[in-house]
Write a protein that holds these residues in place. Sequence first.
Motif, short mmCIF file in Angstrom:
data_model
loop_
_atom_site.label_atom_id
_atom_site.label_comp_id
_atom_site.label_asym_id
_atom_site.label_seq_id
_atom_site.Cartn_x
_atom_site.Cartn_y
_atom_site.Cartn_z
N HIS A 265 10.34 80.83 13.11
CA HIS A 265 9.73 79.69 13.84
C HIS A 265 10.72 78.64 13.42
CE1 HIS A 265 5.98 76.79 13.84
NE2 HIS A 265 6.76 76.50 14.78
N ALA A 266 11.13 77.92 14.51
CA ALA A 266 11.78 76.69 14.55
C ALA A 266 11.26 75.72 15.35
CB ALA A 266 13.33 77.00 15.10
N ALA A 267 11.20 74.38 14.83
CA ALA A 267 10.47 73.14 15.29
C ALA A 267 11.52 72.19 15.14
CB ALA A 267 9.29 72.78 14.67
N ASP A 268 11.67 71.11 16.23
CA ASP A 268 12.70 70.10 16.08
C ASP A 268 12.25 68.73 15.48
OD1 ASP A 268 10.58 68.99 17.79
OD2 ASP A 268 12.15 68.05 19.34
N THR A 269 11.14 68.65 15.05
CA THR A 269 10.59 67.74 14.26
C THR A 269 9.37 67.75 13.47
OG1 THR A 269 10.16 64.83 14.76
CG2 THR A 269 9.24 66.60 15.92
N GLY A 270 8.99 66.72 12.58
CA GLY A 270 7.90 66.95 11.67
C GLY A 270 8.51 67.25 10.45
N SER A 271 7.40 68.05 9.54
CA SER A 271 7.98 68.34 8.14
C SER A 271 7.57 69.96 8.11
CB SER A 271 7.09 67.82 7.21
OG SER A 271 5.68 68.06 7.41
N LEU A 272 8.41 70.64 7.22
CA LEU A 272 8.28 71.88 6.95
C LEU A 272 6.89 72.20 6.55
CD1 LEU A 272 11.44 73.08 5.13
CD2 LEU A 272 10.86 73.79 7.42
N ALA A 273 6.15 71.37 5.69
CA ALA A 273 4.86 71.38 5.36
C ALA A 273 3.73 71.70 6.53
CB ALA A 273 4.12 70.49 4.48
N GLU A 274 4.15 71.00 7.62
CA GLU A 274 3.27 71.08 8.87
C GLU A 274 3.51 72.52 9.57
OE1 GLU A 274 2.62 66.82 10.70
OE2 GLU A 274 4.77 67.25 10.22
N MET A 275 4.59 73.16 9.29
CA MET A 275 4.60 74.76 9.75
C MET A 275 3.95 75.60 8.78
SD MET A 275 8.63 74.21 10.80
CE MET A 275 8.97 75.84 11.56
N ASP A 293 19.80 70.53 8.71
CA ASP A 293 20.84 70.34 8.05
C ASP A 293 21.13 68.90 8.27
OD1 ASP A 293 22.67 72.84 6.68
OD2 ASP A 293 20.78 73.14 7.75
N ASP A 294 20.71 68.34 9.36
CA ASP A 294 21.20 66.88 9.68
C ASP A 294 20.14 65.86 8.97
OD1 ASP A 294 19.01 66.96 11.25
OD2 ASP A 294 20.11 67.14 13.07
N GLY A 295 19.19 66.27 8.39
CA GLY A 295 18.04 65.42 7.80
C GLY A 295 17.29 64.77 8.68
N THR A 296 16.96 65.20 9.99
CA THR A 296 16.12 64.24 10.72
C THR A 296 14.69 64.96 10.74
OG1 THR A 296 16.73 65.63 12.49
CG2 THR A 296 17.99 63.66 11.92
N GLY A 297 14.43 65.95 10.06
CA GLY A 297 12.96 66.44 10.19
C GLY A 297 12.90 67.93 10.67
N SER A 298 11.79 68.54 9.91
CA SER A 298 11.38 69.74 10.44
C SER A 298 12.71 70.84 10.11
CB SER A 298 10.93 69.78 11.79
OG SER A 298 9.99 71.32 12.01
N GLY A 299 12.56 72.01 10.87
CA GLY A 299 13.65 73.05 10.53
C GLY A 299 12.97 74.39 10.99
N SER A 300 13.21 75.23 9.88
CA SER A 300 13.01 76.70 10.30
C SER A 300 11.94 77.28 9.20
CB SER A 300 14.27 77.42 10.38
OG SER A 300 14.96 76.94 11.46
N LYS A 301 11.30 78.14 9.53
CA LYS A 301 10.39 79.22 8.56
C LYS A 301 10.74 80.62 8.96
CE LYS A 301 7.54 76.04 5.78
NZ LYS A 301 6.05 76.09 5.68
N VAL A 302 10.66 81.60 8.04
CA VAL A 302 10.80 83.15 8.27
C VAL A 302 9.32 83.71 7.74
CG1 VAL A 302 12.05 85.13 8.28
CG2 VAL A 302 13.47 83.12 8.55
N TRP A 303 8.66 84.31 8.25
CA TRP A 303 7.63 84.80 7.77
C TRP A 303 7.54 86.46 7.70
CZ3 TRP A 303 4.14 81.36 5.61
CH2 TRP A 303 4.32 80.05 5.83
N TRP A 304 6.87 87.16 6.92
CA TRP A 304 6.69 88.74 7.30
C TRP A 304 5.35 89.15 6.78
CZ3 TRP A 304 6.83 93.14 4.05
CH2 TRP A 304 6.51 92.74 2.61
#
Length: 627
Positions: A265-275, A293-304
């Motif tokens: 799951h990848a998202a361009d903004t917000g926070s990881l907590a909201e994912m 990595d640019d510090g502008t918010g959100s990012g990626s999570k891997v679930w299984w």
Amino acid sequence: MAVRFDNSGEEYARSLSLGSVTNWTVTCWAKLMVDRAATSVIWMIDDGSGGNYLRLTGWNGSALAYQTTASSWFGLAGQTLVVGEWTFIGLSSTANPGVARVRVRTAGSTTWIGGTPPQNNVTITAGTLRIAAGQAAGEWLNGSVAGLKVWDQALSMDELELESWTYQPQRTAGLRAWYPLLRPDGTDYSGAGQTLSGGAGAALDDGPPLSWSSVRRRIVLPAAAPPPSGPTFRSASQVASGTNSSFNCPKPAGVAQGDILVAFHAADTGSLAEMATPTGGSAWQLLTSRARDDGTGSGSKVWWKVAGAAEPATYGFTQTGNADGSVSIIAVQDGSTDTPVVAQTGGTSSGTTKTTPSTTAGAGDFEIRCVALHSPGGTVTFTSPAGFTERTDIQSAAYGLTTTATRTLASGGATGTADFTASTSVGEWHGFTVNIGSMVTLKSLADSATGSEAVDVSVDAPIADSATAAETLTVAASVDFADTAAAADDLSVTVTVGFSDTATADDAALVGFPVDLADAASADDTWTILPTPVFDEQAAAGESLTVAATAAFTDSATATDDLAVIQTHNKDLADSATATESLTVVTYQDIDVVAGAPRRGWTSQPFDRGWSAGDASRGWSAGPPTT
């Protein structure tokens, strides 16, 4: 085994007295040992005087044919007996209309020769059965015969073929005679009492390759499917979220219970907590996450997760309200349910090459690579690394993107990095590598294991026989063990199984002394005997015997009777003595189990009795007392 005939006069014969027969079947195995270049009869049924007959023969020594009258010959599809080779011949006939059925095959072959040649109605007077010779002189067989069976019914083609595999008849309806011929023995095992006579001089031979019956006594291992070859790709699904705080991604097609699902799951903004943790079916677990990595918010999570018995059609994902995100899900079958190995990397440098990291994996592991972009600012597609198969490539608007590719690892060790190639130069990105191991790890017990190893061995051993006395079966039981072995593990487990029998000698008895039991008891009979024997001495008149024990011992004991008695006997003797005299005798009996005939007599110390005239010795011995 089989019966070998090598000269005239060794044949078997039997008066069948079956009368006129129009439907019939005869099957047997035959082997020509010497081609005499003369008529050699394998079997013959005639009216008792050589007329009105049916017979199977090598008419010129080796060419198979059956004959119904002196002028009616039917070749068996050109089949020739080969010297030293076993051949099965099955013949049956029906009347109105007359049709013969012929099935022939050689040992070790599954190719059948023969068919259903038309013939005139064949009615034979089944007076005499002959084996290995005809009625006329000089028609004897120099060869061997086994498994001969006779029916007064016509077997089908399939039934003829089935009879070729066993000595024992598969069809019992209409069976009139059955001769296994495992040795020179004319016994009819059909129960019809058609015992053969003759056979003088016949010998033993190695028999054809067939079983005694269709049910074999054997130890049966439970059927087991072969171990899985390793984890493999099942299917994949993907979805772009748009600017939605919650959205659904379809379940990959064909997902079954036990499959491994990995979601990126990848998202361009917000926070990881909201994912938040995805919803639907069995519980999802977080494998790894990485902020932009640019510090502008959100990012990626891997679930299984491991798929459950009832997975839904879609899975729910969440993110901040105005984010653009995407989800890729990979389904893997026959994978290990252990937590997958994962590694991650990322960066902000611009370019078309985006790298995924190396991991350490085992041979046959299944590897998933993923690149996630968060805000590329335009439409981007990716080409998968060499040696990989692309599974997903999805982007929401010009922002959140996930692309995946998979491969099966041919060997273990470091997997190395792998590069995806973007369709245009992009900046900030994440790279993930996930390895899923095999569901079954095959381990040798001769290893240097230091962890917990489980070995499951099971044997199903149904054994029904007519065993006599005691039999012991050793089987491996199902055993789980944990060790820290550094050398060859040693596992030895036995189970002793008792068998019911009709033993007459070796029955076990729990007694005060060994007992020889002549009965039809089963092997597991338990005898508890606590005897207090007293002996009936058959004393002469006027004598009395007083013994401390109070039970009669009047059997015909064998050598295994064991009695050790030391008793004091007060004996009053009324004899020709001048007065009533009293005799005290201390006797002992030592009847331990010994080889040879049983010892049942009394062994006593001699003693002297004083008489008015002279003296005499009175000793006790086996049998009635002396006076």
